[in-house]
Scaffold this motif. Structure first.
Motif, PDB file in Angstrom:
ATOM      1  N   ASN A  18      51.190  11.726  47.537  1.00  0.00           N
ATOM      2  CA  ASN A  18      49.945  11.160  47.379  1.00  0.00           C
ATOM      3  C   ASN A  18      49.717  10.408  46.326  1.00  0.00           C
ATOM      4  O   ASN A  18      49.833   9.752  45.191  1.00  0.00           O
ATOM      5  CB  ASN A  18      49.075  11.995  46.293  1.00  0.00           C
ATOM      6  CG  ASN A  18      48.682  13.062  47.172  1.00  0.00           C
ATOM      7  OD1 ASN A  18      47.847  12.983  47.896  1.00  0.00           O
ATOM      8  ND2 ASN A  18      48.375  14.356  46.986  1.00  0.00           N
ATOM      9  N   GLN A  30      39.981  19.707  49.273  1.00  0.00           N
ATOM     10  CA  GLN A  30      41.177  20.096  48.795  1.00  0.00           C
ATOM     11  C   GLN A  30      41.681  20.561  49.247  1.00  0.00           C
ATOM     12  O   GLN A  30      42.976  19.698  49.961  1.00  0.00           O
ATOM     13  CB  GLN A  30      40.770  20.621  47.356  1.00  0.00           C
ATOM     14  CG  GLN A  30      41.945  20.677  46.850  1.00  0.00           C
ATOM     15  CD  GLN A  30      42.174  21.135  44.968  1.00  0.00           C
ATOM     16  OE1 GLN A  30      41.213  21.974  44.744  1.00  0.00           O
ATOM     17  NE2 GLN A  30      43.413  21.908  45.090  1.00  0.00           N
ATOM     18  N   SER A  74      54.703   7.630  37.313  1.00  0.00           N
ATOM     19  CA  SER A  74      55.492   8.368  37.988  1.00  0.00           C
ATOM     20  C   SER A  74      57.150   7.525  37.754  1.00  0.00           C
ATOM     21  O   SER A  74      56.540   6.593  38.430  1.00  0.00           O
ATOM     22  CB  SER A  74      55.937   9.383  38.380  1.00  0.00           C
ATOM     23  OG  SER A  74      55.003   9.373  39.868  1.00  0.00           O
ATOM     24  N   ALA A 128      58.080  12.718  46.183  1.00  0.00           N
ATOM     25  CA  ALA A 128      56.792  12.105  46.073  1.00  0.00           C
ATOM     26  C   ALA A 128      55.264  11.920  47.135  1.00  0.00           C
ATOM     27  O   ALA A 128      55.361  11.551  47.510  1.00  0.00           O
ATOM     28  CB  ALA A 128      56.915  11.036  44.931  1.00  0.00           C
ATOM     29  N   GLU A 155      48.953   9.205  38.129  1.00  0.00           N
ATOM     30  CA  GLU A 155      50.180   9.463  36.975  1.00  0.00           C
ATOM     31  C   GLU A 155      51.024   8.023  37.094  1.00  0.00           C
ATOM     32  O   GLU A 155      50.821   8.266  38.564  1.00  0.00           O
ATOM     33  CB  GLU A 155      51.075  11.079  37.883  1.00  0.00           C
ATOM     34  CG  GLU A 155      52.261  11.433  37.451  1.00  0.00           C
ATOM     35  CD  GLU A 155      52.917  12.327  37.385  1.00  0.00           C
ATOM     36  OE1 GLU A 155      52.626  13.671  37.158  1.00  0.00           O
ATOM     37  OE2 GLU A 155      53.465  12.101  38.801  1.00  0.00           O
ATOM     38  N   ARG A 174      51.259   7.864  41.282  1.00  0.00           N
ATOM     39  CA  ARG A 174      49.831   8.168  42.718  1.00  0.00           C
ATOM     40  C   ARG A 174      49.085   9.490  41.639  1.00  0.00           C
ATOM     41  O   ARG A 174      48.896   9.974  40.518  1.00  0.00           O
ATOM     42  CB  ARG A 174      51.470   9.715  43.085  1.00  0.00           C
ATOM     43  CG  ARG A 174      51.947  10.525  41.965  1.00  0.00           C
ATOM     44  CD  ARG A 174      53.477  11.007  42.075  1.00  0.00           C
ATOM     45  NE  ARG A 174      53.790  12.316  41.350  1.00  0.00           N
ATOM     46  CZ  ARG A 174      53.737  13.298  41.771  1.00  0.00           C
ATOM     47  NH1 ARG A 174      54.087  13.470  43.257  1.00  0.00           N
ATOM     48  NH2 ARG A 174      54.689  14.516  41.491  1.00  0.00           N
ATOM     49  N   GLN A 175      48.247  10.292  42.733  1.00  0.00           N
ATOM     50  CA  GLN A 175      47.261  11.657  42.551  1.00  0.00           C
ATOM     51  C   GLN A 175      48.274  12.615  42.399  1.00  0.00           C
ATOM     52  O   GLN A 175      48.739  13.195  42.349  1.00  0.00           O
ATOM     53  CB  GLN A 175      46.276  11.511  43.438  1.00  0.00           C
ATOM     54  CG  GLN A 175      45.348  10.702  44.258  1.00  0.00           C
ATOM     55  CD  GLN A 175      44.471  10.523  45.516  1.00  0.00           C
ATOM     56  OE1 GLN A 175      44.997  11.276  45.832  1.00  0.00           O
ATOM     57  NE2 GLN A 175      43.739   9.436  45.340  1.00  0.00           N
ATOM     58  N   ARG A 176      46.962  13.216  41.253  1.00  0.00           N
ATOM     59  CA  ARG A 176      47.437  14.384  40.400  1.00  0.00           C
ATOM     60  C   ARG A 176      46.342  14.904  41.074  1.00  0.00           C
ATOM     61  O   ARG A 176      45.133  14.352  40.537  1.00  0.00           O
ATOM     62  CB  ARG A 176      48.732  14.768  39.681  1.00  0.00           C
ATOM     63  CG  ARG A 176      49.503  14.352  39.565  1.00  0.00           C
ATOM     64  CD  ARG A 176      50.851  14.748  40.441  1.00  0.00           C
ATOM     65  NE  ARG A 176      50.824  15.945  40.130  1.00  0.00           N
ATOM     66  CZ  ARG A 176      51.517  16.506  38.470  1.00  0.00           C
ATOM     67  NH1 ARG A 176      52.293  16.026  38.271  1.00  0.00           N
ATOM     68  NH2 ARG A 176      51.692  17.602  39.490  1.00  0.00           N
ATOM     69  N   TRP A 177      46.797  16.352  40.529  1.00  0.00           N
ATOM     70  CA  TRP A 177      45.249  17.184  40.356  1.00  0.00           C
ATOM     71  C   TRP A 177      43.836  17.559  41.525  1.00  0.00           C
ATOM     72  O   TRP A 177      43.119  16.947  40.631  1.00  0.00           O
ATOM     73  CB  TRP A 177      45.238  18.055  39.101  1.00  0.00           C
ATOM     74  CG  TRP A 177      45.883  18.338  37.848  1.00  0.00           C
ATOM     75  CD1 TRP A 177      47.273  18.684  37.962  1.00  0.00           C
ATOM     76  CD2 TRP A 177      45.856  18.347  36.687  1.00  0.00           C
ATOM     77  NE1 TRP A 177      47.828  19.450  36.985  1.00  0.00           N
ATOM     78  CE2 TRP A 177      47.116  19.099  35.639  1.00  0.00           C
ATOM     79  CE3 TRP A 177      44.967  18.388  35.741  1.00  0.00           C
ATOM     80  CZ2 TRP A 177      46.894  18.936  34.813  1.00  0.00           C
ATOM     81  CZ3 TRP A 177      44.704  18.233  34.557  1.00  0.00           C
ATOM     82  CH2 TRP A 177      46.218  19.155  33.685  1.00  0.00           C
TER      83      TRP A 177
END
Ligand code: FAD
Length: 319
Positions: free
Chosen positions: A114, A250, A139, A112, A137, A128-131
């Motif tokens: 971020n 990014q 999870s 997993a 998110e 956790r961070q997404r995108w």
């Protein structure tokens, strides 16, 4: 049950992102042990007092003096097995993510990336961070050994408590030739300022608006005057004006300076992902509607090649 944290370091100083990882590890409520790899790992270990670490496993192997991702991963896999680690954590740095991806592949376990918060439970609940950090998110991670990296600058670094230094335990991994096939051979662009982009208190950023490689002389001068360093937008590295190591965003470095002076940068989402932890932004841009200007704490609307000399003169006069 043990949480094992990989601590990256520059010489004898632990990296800030690794301190963030150690801070989040403490929230697990399990004994925390650390792993330091490389030439300075022994003196580094002595500097980790007061951070809730029982033992620092030191790998002072000349074959690992240069970063070698598969060999670092093999080291982690062997140490995690030896210590029956229930959780293995690394910083969300380029190296941390790369090494933990190798660890996941070797152990055939999910990783997993971020993570910003550990909520606990079994299976382990995480945020956790997404995108690129644009959404969070919640999870669950269901694995015998949980493999995590921590989102950069999402966790505060806990102040070291008064306390005994951790004990040091030398660890010698069993490495195959293949583990060492990929390793850092040389550095093309040493950081002339001596200030790392991820840790700099002041970053002077330059984008397409700077216009040329030569145009960066003013940004270099201001960064040096303020004890900071230069960061750039991706178009600048794509044009070959500056090396990728200086890219913010990014697909570059995430920065968290007290002041980000963004010169001729529009503020695309992929750039802002890397700059969102800046405490204050001064935008210098000819376009008052540029996203960077609308998000900035302060803005100067004008040609950066006129504005920067004025700021440099002002700083010199104030000194
Ligand atoms: C998958 C993916 C990942 C990406 N990753 C990153 C990343 O990590 N980092 C990153 O930066 N980008 C990244 N990008 C690219 C990003 O989308 C933008 O294209 C890029 O950030 C734009 O750079 P810029 O702001 O310098 O250029 P532009 O958007 O062209 O903006 C230039 C700005 O300079 C201003 N300007 C022009 N001349 C002057 C002057 N003389 N004085 C003052 N202002 C002036 C203009 O008004 C404008 O606002 C990524 C894109 C994708 C698709």
């Amino acid at each position: 049950m043990t949480a094992l944290v990989l601590v990256e370091h520059a010489d004898t100083e632990p990296d800030r992102l690794s301190l963030e990882a150690l801070s989040l590890a403490a929230s697990l409520g399990e004994p925390v042990e650390a792993l330091a790899i490389g030439r300075w790992s022994t003196p580094l270990a002595g500097r980790l007092a007061g951070r809730g670490i029982g033992t620092v496993h030191v790998v002072d192997d000349p074959r690992l003096a240069a970063f070698a991702p598969a060999a670092w991963a093999a080291t982690i896999v062997q140490l995690a097995a030896a210590r029956s680690a229930s959780v293995v954590i690394a910083a969300g740095s380029d190296r941390g993510n790369e090494v933990m991806a190798h660890v996941g592949a070797k152990m055939d376990l999910p990783m997993a990336a971020n993570v910003t918060e550990i909520l606990g439970g079994s299976p382990l609940r995480l945020v956790r961070q997404r995108w690129a950090g644009s959404l969070l998110e919640e999870s669950t991670l269901d694995a015998p050994t949980k493999l995590l990296t921590i989102a950069p600058h999402a966790v505060a670094v806990a102040e070291p408590a008064a306390g005994a230094a951790p004990s040091l335990a030398p660890f010698t991994p069993d490495l195959a030739e293949a583990d060492l096939a990929v390793a850092v051979a040389r550095r093309l662009e040493p950081d002339r300022s001596g200030v790392s982009l991820a840790d700099a208190r002041v970053v002077v950023g330059g984008g397409r608006g700077v216009g040329s490689a030569e145009g960066f002389a003013q940004l270099d001068e201001l960064a040096a005057l303020l004890g900071g360093t230069v960061g750039v937008a991706r178009v600048v590295t794509s044009a070959g004006w500056r090396p990728h190591a200086q890219q913010v965003g990014q697909t570059g470095t995430r920065i968290a300076p007290d002041l980000y002076i963004a010169c001729g940068i529009s503020g695309a989402i992929q750039h802002m992902v890397g700059a969102r932890s800046a405490k204050a932004i001064l935008a210098i841009n000819t376009d008052r509607d540029a996203p960077m200007v609308t998000r900035a704490t302060y803005a100067v609307i004008g040609d950066l090649h006129t504005v920067l000399p004025a700021i440099i003169a002002g700083v010199r006069a104030a000194r």
